[in-house]
Design a protein around this motif. Structure first.
Motif, PDB file in Angstrom:
ATOM      1  N   VAL A  52       0.856  -1.186   0.000  1.00 19.01           N
ATOM      2  CA  VAL A  52       0.000   0.000   0.000  1.00 19.01           C
ATOM      3  C   VAL A  52       0.893   1.237   0.000  1.00 19.01           C
ATOM      4  O   VAL A  52       1.746   1.403   0.878  1.00 19.01           O
ATOM      5  CB  VAL A  52      -0.940   0.017   1.219  1.00 19.01           C
ATOM      6  N   VAL A  53       0.699   2.090  -0.995  1.00 18.19           N
ATOM      7  CA  VAL A  53       1.491   3.308  -1.138  1.00 18.19           C
ATOM      8  C   VAL A  53       0.547   4.504  -1.218  1.00 18.19           C
ATOM      9  O   VAL A  53      -0.657   4.366  -1.428  1.00 18.19           O
ATOM     10  CB  VAL A  53       2.374   3.250  -2.403  1.00 18.19           C
ATOM     11  N   SER A  54       1.112   5.688  -1.054  1.00 18.17           N
ATOM     12  CA  SER A  54       0.362   6.930  -1.221  1.00 18.17           C
ATOM     13  C   SER A  54       0.898   7.647  -2.450  1.00 18.17           C
ATOM     14  O   SER A  54       1.960   7.292  -2.970  1.00 18.17           O
ATOM     15  CB  SER A  54       0.539   7.816   0.017  1.00 18.17           C
ATOM     16  N   PRO A  55       0.201   8.680  -2.926  1.00 18.51           N
ATOM     17  CA  PRO A  55       0.746   9.436  -4.055  1.00 18.51           C
ATOM     18  C   PRO A  55       2.136   9.997  -3.770  1.00 18.51           C
ATOM     19  O   PRO A  55       2.958  10.122  -4.678  1.00 18.51           O
ATOM     20  CB  PRO A  55      -0.285  10.567  -4.239  1.00 18.51           C
ATOM     21  N   GLU A  56       2.418  10.313  -2.493  1.00 23.15           N
ATOM     22  CA  GLU A  56       3.722  10.869  -2.137  1.00 23.15           C
ATOM     23  C   GLU A  56       4.813   9.804  -2.065  1.00 23.15           C
ATOM     24  O   GLU A  56       5.982  10.097  -2.320  1.00 23.15           O
ATOM     25  CB  GLU A  56       3.644  11.594  -0.791  1.00 23.15           C
ATOM     26  N   THR A  57       4.476   8.575  -1.690  1.00 22.50           N
ATOM     27  CA  THR A  57       5.500   7.550  -1.480  1.00 22.50           C
ATOM     28  C   THR A  57       5.669   6.596  -2.656  1.00 22.50           C
ATOM     29  O   THR A  57       6.661   5.871  -2.719  1.00 22.50           O
ATOM     30  CB  THR A  57       5.175   6.713  -0.232  1.00 22.50           C
ATOM     31  N   GLU A  58       4.715   6.581  -3.593  1.00 23.33           N
ATOM     32  CA  GLU A  58       4.698   5.522  -4.610  1.00 23.33           C
ATOM     33  C   GLU A  58       5.993   5.444  -5.419  1.00 23.33           C
ATOM     34  O   GLU A  58       6.554   4.358  -5.610  1.00 23.33           O
ATOM     35  CB  GLU A  58       3.510   5.723  -5.552  1.00 23.33           C
ATOM     36  N   LYS A  59       6.491   6.569  -5.916  1.00 22.58           N
ATOM     37  CA  LYS A  59       7.674   6.552  -6.767  1.00 22.58           C
ATOM     38  C   LYS A  59       8.874   5.944  -6.042  1.00 22.58           C
ATOM     39  O   LYS A  59       9.572   5.065  -6.570  1.00 22.58           O
ATOM     40  CB  LYS A  59       8.005   7.970  -7.233  1.00 22.58           C
ATOM     41  N   ASP A  60       9.135   6.419  -4.825  1.00 18.72           N
ATOM     42  CA  ASP A  60      10.294   5.923  -4.074  1.00 18.72           C
ATOM     43  C   ASP A  60      10.143   4.453  -3.696  1.00 18.72           C
ATOM     44  O   ASP A  60      11.116   3.694  -3.725  1.00 18.72           O
ATOM     45  CB  ASP A  60      10.500   6.760  -2.809  1.00 18.72           C
ATOM     46  N   ILE A  61       8.925   4.042  -3.333  1.00 23.85           N
ATOM     47  CA  ILE A  61       8.695   2.650  -2.965  1.00 23.85           C
ATOM     48  C   ILE A  61       8.907   1.741  -4.178  1.00 23.85           C
ATOM     49  O   ILE A  61       9.540   0.682  -4.079  1.00 23.85           O
ATOM     50  CB  ILE A  61       7.278   2.456  -2.383  1.00 23.85           C
ATOM     51  N   ARG A  62       8.395   2.152  -5.323  1.00 26.33           N
ATOM     52  CA  ARG A  62       8.585   1.354  -6.546  1.00 26.33           C
ATOM     53  C   ARG A  62      10.066   1.208  -6.876  1.00 26.33           C
ATOM     54  O   ARG A  62      10.524   0.131  -7.267  1.00 26.33           O
ATOM     55  CB  ARG A  62       7.843   1.990  -7.713  1.00 26.33           C
ATOM     56  N   GLU A  63      10.821   2.283  -6.751  1.00 22.57           N
ATOM     57  CA  GLU A  63      12.259   2.218  -7.031  1.00 22.57           C
ATOM     58  C   GLU A  63      12.961   1.280  -6.056  1.00 22.57           C
ATOM     59  O   GLU A  63      13.812   0.476  -6.446  1.00 22.57           O
ATOM     60  CB  GLU A  63      12.869   3.609  -6.963  1.00 22.57           C
ATOM     61  N   ALA A  64      12.604   1.368  -4.774  1.00 21.48           N
ATOM     62  CA  ALA A  64      13.252   0.527  -3.763  1.00 21.48           C
ATOM     63  C   ALA A  64      12.952  -0.951  -3.972  1.00 21.48           C
ATOM     64  O   ALA A  64      13.772  -1.817  -3.652  1.00 21.48           O
ATOM     65  CB  ALA A  64      12.815   0.959  -2.363  1.00 21.48           C
ATOM     66  N   LEU A  65      11.771  -1.267  -4.520  1.00 23.89           N
ATOM     67  CA  LEU A  65      11.350  -2.661  -4.695  1.00 23.89           C
ATOM     68  C   LEU A  65      11.446  -3.119  -6.150  1.00 23.89           C
ATOM     69  O   LEU A  65      10.799  -4.090  -6.542  1.00 23.89           O
ATOM     70  CB  LEU A  65       9.914  -2.840  -4.198  1.00 23.89           C
ATOM     71  N   SER A  66      12.271  -2.458  -6.938  1.00 23.42           N
ATOM     72  CA  SER A  66      12.337  -2.763  -8.364  1.00 23.42           C
ATOM     73  C   SER A  66      12.770  -4.205  -8.648  1.00 23.42           C
ATOM     74  O   SER A  66      12.448  -4.754  -9.695  1.00 23.42           O
ATOM     75  CB  SER A  66      13.294  -1.798  -9.068  1.00 23.42           C
ATOM     76  N   GLY A  67      13.471  -4.823  -7.704  1.00 25.74           N
ATOM     77  CA  GLY A  67      13.909  -6.203  -7.910  1.00 25.74           C
ATOM     78  C   GLY A  67      12.929  -7.251  -7.422  1.00 25.74           C
ATOM     79  O   GLY A  67      13.199  -8.455  -7.516  1.00 25.74           O
ATOM     80  N   TYR A  68      11.774  -6.827  -6.900  1.00 26.28           N
ATOM     81  CA  TYR A  68      10.789  -7.752  -6.346  1.00 26.28           C
ATOM     82  C   TYR A  68       9.513  -7.751  -7.194  1.00 26.28           C
ATOM     83  O   TYR A  68       9.177  -6.746  -7.832  1.00 26.28           O
ATOM     84  CB  TYR A  68      10.419  -7.358  -4.915  1.00 26.28           C
ATOM     85  N   ARG A  69       8.793  -8.862  -7.159  1.00 28.21           N
ATOM     86  CA  ARG A  69       7.488  -8.955  -7.810  1.00 28.21           C
ATOM     87  C   ARG A  69       6.399  -8.703  -6.767  1.00 28.21           C
ATOM     88  O   ARG A  69       6.104  -9.569  -5.941  1.00 28.21           O
ATOM     89  CB  ARG A  69       7.304 -10.333  -8.447  1.00 28.21           C
ATOM     90  N   VAL A  70       5.839  -7.516  -6.789  1.00 25.16           N
ATOM     91  CA  VAL A  70       4.780  -7.157  -5.853  1.00 25.16           C
ATOM     92  C   VAL A  70       3.700  -6.379  -6.602  1.00 25.16           C
ATOM     93  O   VAL A  70       3.929  -5.871  -7.699  1.00 25.16           O
ATOM     94  CB  VAL A  70       5.318  -6.304  -4.672  1.00 25.16           C
ATOM     95  N   ARG A  71       2.522  -6.300  -5.996  1.00 27.63           N
ATOM     96  CA  ARG A  71       1.429  -5.474  -6.521  1.00 27.63           C
ATOM     97  C   ARG A  71       1.334  -4.202  -5.689  1.00 27.63           C
ATOM     98  O   ARG A  71       1.567  -4.228  -4.470  1.00 27.63           O
ATOM     99  CB  ARG A  71       0.099  -6.240  -6.426  1.00 27.63           C
ATOM    100  N   TYR A  72       0.974  -3.106  -6.325  1.00 27.11           N
ATOM    101  CA  TYR A  72       0.861  -1.834  -5.613  1.00 27.11           C
ATOM    102  C   TYR A  72      -0.603  -1.432  -5.481  1.00 27.11           C
ATOM    103  O   TYR A  72      -1.388  -1.561  -6.423  1.00 27.11           O
ATOM    104  CB  TYR A  72       1.660  -0.747  -6.333  1.00 27.11           C
TER     105      TYR A  72
END
Length: 348
Positions: A52-72
């Motif tokens: 679960v991400v917010s509009p403010e956190t989504e970009k950074d969270i996606r970058e941090a988890l770029s090596g994982y298979r997850v749903r946002y």
């Protein structure tokens, strides 16, 4: 079973570190906090993971988890943990699920809580004994069964605080739908759990084994970094020249340690440069950090931070991404500071 990691919070207690990026991407022992949550879920056999991400956190969270298979899952407004679960209902469907707070760290993972999730149990709640339960949600137990939850009570009935992992059946969704906002205007997960208890559902409390950390404050980050570094095996992949390394030290590929002393446990990230420096115990240097003719210990230096020609040893410190601490030569002899909101500086 599915996993749901909450990473939409703004981390206000860690400002200014979290003014520009979310707390779960801050590195401890060289890795974003969020990585430990995902790895714990995978180690427990949970492969379908939502974040679960917010509009403010989504970009950074996606970058941090770029090596994982997850749903946002996007939570547009910060309306509490129970609201985040409701927002993720489509992803979770009719599956039981683990709710994992993305800024929490568990030394021995989460298998213990899944093992307690047996037929007839509607929820399993991770509990940890704390010195000051007034700061937490507190559980009242009869045997292993939780019979009452109190949020930050003035007179705590026990020292068992609610930690950051919960296991639920879909029975929790109708309870959440009927919740009313708390005094702080949020839909509280503790109220949802109490709703299950009030319906006569079996809610089980399981104590955490090993250490647990809620990385809500700078001191917690430093302590979490210490605890994780104590378990990190040595690994030398970078360049080490005319230097003394003692104890467990990680030097990642592309890092350079020249004419320096490093006393572990310590972590030196990719592309970092340590030159004519002292790196003391419980210190983590992120990718691209530069420590030149300076001393630092029991600290976290995040990506591309710089510590250069500083006469006094830096300790118990956190430098954010791109932060620079340098000496000033020449006249006038003065300190020059550019500090954001809620920054802290101690000058000798």
């Amino acid at each position: 079973m599915k996993g749901l990691i909450l990473a939409a919070g703004r981390g206000t207690r860690l400002r200014p570190l979290t003014h520009t990026r979310p707390k779960p991407v801050i590195r401890v022992a060289g890795r974003p906090i969020l990585h430990y949550a995902v790895d714990n879920l995978l180690e427990a056999g949970i492969e379908e993971i939502g974040v679960v991400v917010s509009p403010e956190t989504e970009k950074d969270i996606r970058e941090a988890l770029s090596g994982y298979r997850v749903r946002y899952v996007l939570q547009e407004e910060p309306q509490g943990l129970a609201h985040a679960v409701a927002v993720a209902q489509e992803f979770l469907g009719e599956s039981p699920f683990v709710l994992y707070l993305g800024d929490n760290l568990f030394q021995k993972g989460i298998r213990r809580f899944l093992q307690a999730f047996q037929e007839g149990v509607s929820a399993v709640i991770a509990l940890v004994r704390v010195e000051n339960p007034r700061q937490f949600g507190v559980a009242v137990l009869e045997g292993e069964r939780i019979v009452r939850l109190l949020e930050k009570p003035k007179e705590p009935p026990s020292d068992l605080a609610v930690a950051g992992v919960y296991v639920f059946t879909p029975e929790v969704f109708p309870v959440i739908q009927n919740l009313k906002p708390s005094a702080r205007g949020e839909y509280e997960i503790t109220d949802a759990i109490q709703g299950l208890i009030d319906q006569g559902k079996r809610v089980v409390g399981v104590e955490v084994e090993g250490w647990w950390k809620d990385t809500g404050r700078p001191a917690d980050l430093l302590d979490a970094n210490r605890l994780l570094l104590e378990e990190l095996p040595s690994r030398l992949e970078g360049e080490v020249e005319a230097s003394q390394l003692t104890g467990r030290v990680v030097v990642e590929r592309g890092a350079r340690v020249v004419g320096s002393t490093v006393i572990g446990p310590a972590f030196i990230g990719k592309g970092a440069v340590v030159e004519g420096a002292y790196i003391g115990p419980f210190t983590s240097l992120g990718p691209g950090v530069r420590v030149v003719r300076s001393e630092v210990e029991y600290s976290i230096l995040e990506d591309h931070a710089v510590l250069e020609d500083v006469a006094l040893r830096l300790q118990e410190s956190i430098l954010g991404v791109g932060a620079e601490v340098k000496s000033r030569n020449g006249l006038p002899r003065a300190h020059r500071l550019i500090l954001g909101d809620l920054s802290q500086v101690e000058l000798a």
